[in-house]
Motif scaffolding. Structure first.
Motif, mmCIF file in Angstrom:
data_model
loop_
_atom_site.group_PDB
_atom_site.id
_atom_site.type_symbol
_atom_site.label_atom_id
_atom_site.label_comp_id
_atom_site.label_asym_id
_atom_site.label_seq_id
_atom_site.Cartn_x
_atom_site.Cartn_y
_atom_site.Cartn_z
ATOM 1 N N ILE A 106 -2.010 -50.514 -3.878
ATOM 2 C CA ILE A 106 -1.279 -50.024 -2.715
ATOM 3 C C ILE A 106 -1.362 -48.500 -2.596
ATOM 4 O O ILE A 106 -1.474 -47.973 -1.491
ATOM 5 C CB ILE A 106 0.181 -50.527 -2.714
ATOM 6 N N ALA A 107 -1.351 -47.797 -3.721
ATOM 7 C CA ALA A 107 -1.437 -46.333 -3.678
ATOM 8 C C ALA A 107 -2.786 -45.884 -3.116
ATOM 9 O O ALA A 107 -2.853 -44.918 -2.340
ATOM 10 C CB ALA A 107 -1.218 -45.747 -5.069
ATOM 11 N N ASP A 108 -3.864 -46.588 -3.497
ATOM 12 C CA ASP A 108 -5.198 -46.245 -2.982
ATOM 13 C C ASP A 108 -5.279 -46.513 -1.484
ATOM 14 O O ASP A 108 -5.855 -45.724 -0.729
ATOM 15 C CB ASP A 108 -6.272 -47.055 -3.704
ATOM 16 N N LEU A 109 -4.699 -47.618 -1.063
ATOM 17 C CA LEU A 109 -4.679 -47.975 0.352
ATOM 18 C C LEU A 109 -3.900 -46.934 1.157
ATOM 19 O O LEU A 109 -4.364 -46.459 2.191
ATOM 20 C CB LEU A 109 -4.058 -49.364 0.519
ATOM 21 N N ALA A 110 -2.741 -46.553 0.657
ATOM 22 C CA ALA A 110 -1.909 -45.555 1.339
ATOM 23 C C ALA A 110 -2.624 -44.212 1.441
ATOM 24 O O ALA A 110 -2.619 -43.574 2.498
ATOM 25 C CB ALA A 110 -0.577 -45.390 0.607
ATOM 26 N N ALA A 111 -3.268 -43.798 0.352
ATOM 27 C CA ALA A 111 -3.972 -42.506 0.357
ATOM 28 C C ALA A 111 -5.135 -42.516 1.341
ATOM 29 O O ALA A 111 -5.340 -41.543 2.075
ATOM 30 C CB ALA A 111 -4.464 -42.178 -1.054
#
Length: 121
Positions: A106-111
């Motif tokens: 999720i962090a990679d997607l958000a970034a």
């Protein structure tokens, strides 16, 4: 909520379980998935129709590249990201577009989405 809260997303993904996971992740980020397209034809139609602020494109849709969708989005000035379970070579000629490899967090997607929005379409 995140800085992405309220963002309306077109999700283009041919694998149902991955699409459901992405929908959950995007929902956790406060985004609204307005349509999930599982085929190239559906994705092209959705891209032409609009009604979203950003898109998330799987590069490979059942053996067909999603590049025609990327071209439509780029021409419309709509920010988007690519996702792939392979390497980034399928993203050419859109190498400037943020890419998230599967399985993504999720962090990679958000970034990646935040970067795409920051850069504009």
């Amino acid at each position: 909520m995140t800085a992405l809260a309220g963002l309306r997303i077109l999700l283009v993904e041919d694998e149902a379980i991955i699409a459901m996971t992405a929908e959950d992740m995007l929902g956790s980020l406060g985004c609204e998935v307005v349509l999930t397209a599982g085929t190239l034809a559906e994705a092209i139609e959705a891209a032409k129709r609009g009604g979203f602020q950003a898109a998330m494109l799987d590069i490979n849709l059942n053996g067909s590249a999603s590049l025609p969708v990327a071209d439509i989005l780029k021409q419309a000035g709509t920010p988007f990201i690519f996702t792939t379970g392979y390497d980034s070579s399928g993203a050419s000629p859109h190498r400037d577009v943020p890419l998230v490899t599967k399985p993504y967090q999720i962090a990679d997607l958000a970034a990646a989405l935040a970067l795409a929005i920051e850069r504009g379409g």
